[in-house]
Structures are given as C-alpha cells and as structure tokens.
Scaffold this motif. Structure first.
Motif, PDB file in Angstrom:
ATOM      1  N   LYS A 119      50.361  32.193 -19.122  1.00  0.00           N
ATOM      2  CA  LYS A 119      49.959  33.560 -18.774  1.00  0.00           C
ATOM      3  C   LYS A 119      48.433  33.664 -18.726  1.00  0.00           C
ATOM      4  O   LYS A 119      47.864  34.232 -17.791  1.00  0.00           O
ATOM      5  CB  LYS A 119      50.540  34.538 -19.798  1.00  0.00           C
ATOM      6  N   LEU A 120      47.772  33.075 -19.739  1.00  0.00           N
ATOM      7  CA  LEU A 120      46.309  33.084 -19.775  1.00  0.00           C
ATOM      8  C   LEU A 120      45.730  32.280 -18.613  1.00  0.00           C
ATOM      9  O   LEU A 120      44.792  32.730 -17.938  1.00  0.00           O
ATOM     10  CB  LEU A 120      45.808  32.532 -21.108  1.00  0.00           C
ATOM     11  N   ILE A 121      46.283  31.119 -18.359  1.00  0.00           N
ATOM     12  CA  ILE A 121      45.798  30.263 -17.272  1.00  0.00           C
ATOM     13  C   ILE A 121      45.942  30.966 -15.928  1.00  0.00           C
ATOM     14  O   ILE A 121      45.037  30.929 -15.082  1.00  0.00           O
ATOM     15  CB  ILE A 121      46.545  28.910 -17.287  1.00  0.00           C
ATOM     16  N   LYS A 122      47.067  31.609 -15.710  1.00  0.00           N
ATOM     17  CA  LYS A 122      47.283  32.313 -14.438  1.00  0.00           C
ATOM     18  C   LYS A 122      46.350  33.517 -14.300  1.00  0.00           C
ATOM     19  O   LYS A 122      45.905  33.831 -13.198  1.00  0.00           O
ATOM     20  CB  LYS A 122      48.741  32.730 -14.321  1.00  0.00           C
ATOM     21  N   THR A 123      46.049  34.173 -15.420  1.00  0.00           N
ATOM     22  CA  THR A 123      45.094  35.284 -15.388  1.00  0.00           C
ATOM     23  C   THR A 123      43.712  34.788 -14.965  1.00  0.00           C
ATOM     24  O   THR A 123      43.040  35.404 -14.134  1.00  0.00           O
ATOM     25  CB  THR A 123      45.009  35.959 -16.775  1.00  0.00           C
ATOM     26  N   VAL A 124      43.310  33.648 -15.530  1.00  0.00           N
ATOM     27  CA  VAL A 124      42.021  33.054 -15.169  1.00  0.00           C
ATOM     28  C   VAL A 124      42.017  32.685 -13.689  1.00  0.00           C
ATOM     29  O   VAL A 124      41.048  32.961 -12.967  1.00  0.00           O
ATOM     30  CB  VAL A 124      41.727  31.825 -16.059  1.00  0.00           C
ATOM     31  N   ALA A 125      43.094  32.076 -13.214  1.00  0.00           N
ATOM     32  CA  ALA A 125      43.180  31.681 -11.805  1.00  0.00           C
ATOM     33  C   ALA A 125      43.104  32.895 -10.886  1.00  0.00           C
ATOM     34  O   ALA A 125      42.418  32.855  -9.853  1.00  0.00           O
ATOM     35  CB  ALA A 125      44.467  30.904 -11.560  1.00  0.00           C
ATOM     36  N   LYS A 126      43.762  33.976 -11.247  1.00  0.00           N
ATOM     37  CA  LYS A 126      43.710  35.192 -10.426  1.00  0.00           C
ATOM     38  C   LYS A 126      42.303  35.780 -10.393  1.00  0.00           C
ATOM     39  O   LYS A 126      41.844  36.252  -9.354  1.00  0.00           O
ATOM     40  CB  LYS A 126      44.704  36.231 -10.952  1.00  0.00           C
ATOM     41  N   GLU A 127      41.611  35.751 -11.544  1.00  0.00           N
ATOM     42  CA  GLU A 127      40.233  36.257 -11.580  1.00  0.00           C
ATOM     43  C   GLU A 127      39.344  35.432 -10.664  1.00  0.00           C
ATOM     44  O   GLU A 127      38.498  35.982  -9.941  1.00  0.00           O
ATOM     45  CB  GLU A 127      39.693  36.213 -13.011  1.00  0.00           C
ATOM     46  N   ILE A 128      39.514  34.122 -10.690  1.00  0.00           N
ATOM     47  CA  ILE A 128      38.697  33.247  -9.840  1.00  0.00           C
ATOM     48  C   ILE A 128      39.001  33.496  -8.373  1.00  0.00           C
ATOM     49  O   ILE A 128      38.094  33.609  -7.542  1.00  0.00           O
ATOM     50  CB  ILE A 128      38.906  31.766 -10.215  1.00  0.00           C
TER      51      ILE A 128
END
Length: 172
Positions: A116-125
């Motif tokens: 969930k955290l990794i996907k949040t970071v990817a979406k922000e990028i």
C-alpha cells in the motif's frame, strides 16, 4: 584555503554521480564508481598539496567518506531531477516484480501494508514527479552504501598513493 581540502572529494563525488546516471553503469555506481572516485580524490589531493608524505588511514577513510557523501547528494539530486521530468524511474518500472516477490514471501498483513505504501509512492511520482518518501528512501540507502564503499575506496587510494610515494622516494 580550506576549500582546497574538500575540492578533490567534491569533484570526484560529482564525477561518480554523473557517471551513475548512465544506464548500465548505474548498476555499478556503489561498488565500482564511488570507490574509484574516492581513490582518485586521494591522488588528486596529493597532486594539489604537492605532498610526498605518507597518507594516514584516518585521512584516507575521511576522504572516502566525504566522497561517498558528495556522491550521495549528487546522485540523489540527479535521480530526483530525472524522476521529476519523466514522472517515472526504476522504482516504478520494477513495481510489478516487487509486488510479485513480496507476495511470494507470504508475510501476511505486513506485505499488504508495505505494498500500500509502495503504491502510494508510485502514484505520487507518476502524478507529481516527486515523492518525499521516495526521496528519503534513496537518500538513506545511497548514504549508507556510498559512504561505506567510499571508505573502502579511500583505503585503496591510500595504498596506491603510499606505493607511488615509495616508488618516487625509495628511502621511505
């Protein structure tokens, strides 16, 4: 004139960072480019100071550490700039494989929270070209790896510099 003391580490750290942006070479930045840059920074310092004195282990580790720090700062800055303009990077490209491997570990809810955290970071990028969490991740990992390998390179540079001093001055 203290800026001359840090100039070789700054220049070599910058050089390692520039080379680490080249695809293919980027994979070897920690274990090849940074130690080489640290070793070269010691040799440059000897040329700048015109010294034939033996390099101490403390000085060589310090030069290696500083070269690692400078390369970390520049590598992180370049990575963040490229990520900002392209809104993509290796982190995003490898996300599907990362998710697959993490699910194979079968760690339960820990995997779900991490993904969930990794996907949040990817979406922000992908949306903004920047993620503060990603910045902290690469800065901390680059700091740890580059400072260690920089000190190893500093010790190798000390060996080279002291050997050159002995060859140039046989009475040492």
């Amino acid at each position: 004139m203290t800026y001359k003391k840090y100039l070789p580490t700054l220049v070599c750290g910058f050089g390692a960072a520039v080379l680490s942006t080249v695809p293919g070479i980027k994979n070897f930045s920690c274990c090849l480019l940074v130690p080489t840059a640290a070793a070269i920074s010691i040799l440059l310092d000897k040329k700048i100071t015109h010294s034939n004195e033996k390099i101490s282990i403390g000085k060589s580790l310090g030069f290696g550490f500083l070269t690692g720090i400078f390369s970390t700062l520049f590598i992180t800055a370049f990575e963040m700039l490229v990520t900002f303009f392209t809104k993509s990077n290796d982190f995003i490209e490898s996300l599907p494989q990362t998710e697959m491997v993490m699910r194979q570990w079968n760690l339960g809810p820990l995997v779900d929270d991490s993904l969930k955290l990794i996907k949040t970071v990817a979406k922000e990028i992908e949306k903004n070209g920047f993620s503060f969490i990603y910045l902290l991740m690469i800065l901390s990992s680059n700091f740890l790896v580059n400072s260690i390998f920089g000190m190893i390179g500093g010790a190798l540079g000390m060996s080279l510099a002291n050997r050159k001093s002995r060859e140039g001055n046989p009475e040492l």
